[in-house]
Design an enzyme around this catalytic site. Structure first.
Site, PDB file in Angstrom:
ATOM      1  CG  MET A   1      -1.759  -1.287   1.311  1.00 36.00           C
ATOM      2  SD  MET A   1      -2.968  -1.255   2.621  1.00 36.00           S
ATOM      3  CE  MET A   1      -1.936  -1.340   4.072  1.00 36.00           C
ATOM      4  CG  ASP A   2       4.728   3.045  -2.166  1.00 37.87           C
ATOM      5  OD1 ASP A   2       5.584   2.911  -3.060  1.00 37.87           O
ATOM      6  OD2 ASP A   2       4.846   3.861  -1.236  1.00 37.87           O
ATOM      7  N   GLY A   3       2.120   5.087  -1.200  1.00 36.00           N
ATOM      8  CA  GLY A   3       1.674   6.349  -1.780  1.00 36.00           C
ATOM      9  C   GLY A   3       0.774   7.201  -0.909  1.00 36.00           C
TER      10      GLY A   3
END
Lengths: 251, 296
Positions: B62-64
């Site tokens: 879950m990047d960003g």
């Protein structure tokens, strides 16, 4: 004449229709996607031509020094095409890549390493410590790995740590090995190569196919398609895109 | 069979306030119709996808969240909250599609190096959201979800660890769907932990000198068994948002045959269409991936 059987058959046909309709729709969607990928393939071929011919100036001066260690994963069936592998390595030499790790899970490339090293004029086999050595402009160091350097190597390293524990007479219940000790044990069993900065996958899907897990922590993984359709322009583009990446390493 | 097994239920109180005027009631009815259509379209799309193979286990990086907060000029904490809402949406879509196991990379051991205020914010958010998940009517109840917190939980504060253990106990009887939340996790830490456990459980020490050579040493299944992720099968797909193309020390042991997808959308911007696209591509490669998995 309308019979119970004919009503039953008609009902069965009607009940099956929605499933049939869904299957048709599913097939149509996949057909559209395949057409999309064919069009994308044509666009890639055009771009590849422009890159190879030097029309796209930004690929002329790539800071290849930023790529300290490159890994190539090849599907083992594709790896049987040794000529393709040799051509790829020649391209990498021309680009200026200094350290390459070749991987295929069944070790097809490993078995052919003598042939590969013989046919490439300026290549030498990786030895531990080579990552720190300064090379002349033409030499490339190549490491050959397979699944025996992946999970199996971790098992050998675990057994080495167990034997050391036993020989020192330490209590198995209390001793906890650290990541640093694991790294050192992997080196001792011959699987201690450096972590690649970039891993290029030549195969149908973007999976690492069992590349040594210990060495993949922050490696950029790029899918290049099957080895059969490898292109110089795509290779250059992947290396160029890598030089633009900036990592936070979790921070 | 194309049947809407559970008709789309839109609860009017989610969209319409009780004290609406006539005009607002019209807008409200329109919103209800729109939601109903969206639900119907989603179920229809999932029915089509279900003709082909559906992945059993999807893992998400879950990047960003921080970049999302910066982009929208929000406070950093709001980026993570938006990320949580996005997670709940994606979980809903995945479980409706028929995916049984979902793994999410919530907090890496490397993330402890961030600013202490940010780490504390994330820990507080985690405790708050664990409590939300355990409430009646939450997504855990809806899908009969079992929760696992996977990682070196000893690195967490006692509050967070207690909340995680309470959640695991409270959902231990569930079996329809599984959510594995990787927290204080890295793959290298997991592998070393598994090796340490395998060494600890080995009977080498109790064997007499003359029999040592005959004692089986550690085998690959001994290490596999002690992995934190041994409670689930290997993932079929890994999805990392924000367009980054690395695994960042996530499930390195388990992803040999798991294609990695890197949609450019930031995690709070991830939508059902990204999921649909990934599943369609997975279906195209399914035969090859199955062949690879079955090889010795």
């Amino acid at each position: 004449m309308v019979t119970t059987d004919s009503i039953r058959r008609s009902s069965a046909r009607i009940a099956q229709m929605p499933s049939f309709a869904l299957s048709v729709l599913w097939f149509l969607i996949h057909l559209l996607i395949s057409i999309f990928f064919i069009v994308l393939g044509i666009a890639d071929a055009v771009e590849n031509y422009l890159i190879s011919s030097g029309f796209l100036k930004r690929y002329d001066a790539i800071n290849v020094g930023k790529l300290r260690y490159l890994a190539i994963v090849v599907d083992s069936e594709d790896a049987m095409q040794i000529n393709k592998a040799l051509k790829l390595l020649q391209w990498l030499t021309d680009i200026g890549v200094k350290h390459v790790c070749l991987y295929d899970s069944e070790g097809v490339l490993k078995k052919s390493k003598e042939i590969i090293l013989e046919r490439l004029s300026c290549a030498k086999l990786y030895e531990e410590g080579d990552e720190k050595s300064v090379l002349d402009s033409k030499t490339m160091i190549i490491e050959f790995t397979s699944q025996s350097d992946g999970k199996e190597a971790l098992v050998r390293a675990a057994n080495l740590l167990l034997k050391r524990l036993r020989s020192l007479g330490e209590n198995q219940e209390e001793k906890i090995f650290t990541e640093a000790q694991m790294t050192e044990a992997l080196k001792a069993v011959g699987s201690g190569g450096p972590e690649p900065d970039l891993l290029l996958v030549y195969g149908p899907a973007r999976c690492h196919l069992g590349f040594p897990a210990w060495r993949l922590r922050y490696t950029e993984i790029v899918h290049m398609g099957p080895l059969d359709s490898m292109k110089y322009g795509s290779l250059l583009k992947s290396i160029y895109n890598f030089t633009l990446v900036r990592q936070n390493y979790g921070k | 069979m194309f049947l809407i097994r559970k008709p789309c239920q839109i609860h009017s109180n989610q969209l319409c306030a009780p004290d609406n005027t006539m005009e607002k009631e019209g807008i409200c009815k329109f919103k209800q119709l729109f939601s109903y259509l969206g639900c119907f379209l989603r179920k229809f799309m999932f029915s089509i996808l279900s003709v082909g193979p559906i992945p059993d286990h999807i893992a998400f990086i879950m990047d960003g969240n921080r970049r999302f907060a910066k982009k929208r000029h929000l406070l950093e904490g709001d980026g993570h909250k938006a990320g949580y809402e996005s997670l709940i949406s994606i979980l809903n879509y995945c479980y409706q599609l028929g995916v049984k196991y979902i793994t999410v990379y919530a907090f890496s051991i490397e993330n402890f190096k961030r600013q202490p205020e940010e780490v504390q914010l994330l820990m507080d958010l985690m405790v708050e959201k664990i409590e939300d998940l355990l409430r009646n009517g939450s997504i855990v109840d809806k899908y009969g979800m079992r929760l696992y917190f996977v990682g070196n939980l000893g690195l967490l504060s006692s509050t967070v660890r207690a909340a995680a253990e309470k959640a695991m106990q409270a959902t231990a009887h569930n079996s329809r769907a599984v959510l594995l939340i990787c927290v204080a996790y890295t793959s290298s830490n997991e592998m070393v932990h598994a090796v340490n456990q395998a060494i600890r459980k080995n009977e080498f020490d109790s064997v007499e000198e003359e029999h040592i050579e005959k004692v089986p040493m550690i085998k690959i299944n001994d290490i596999k068994r002690h992995m934190y992720m041994s409670v689930a099968p290997d993932p079929d797909i890994v999805i990392r948002s924000s367009g980054e193309t690395r695994l960042s020390n996530f499930l390195l042991w388990q992803t040999a045959y798991s294609p990695l997808y890197s949609p450019t959308a930031l995690w709070p911007e991830i939508s059902i269409w990204h999921l649909i696209w990934v599943v369609l591509d997975f279906q195209r490669k399914y035969a090859y991936l199955q062949k690879k998995r079955k090889q010795p």
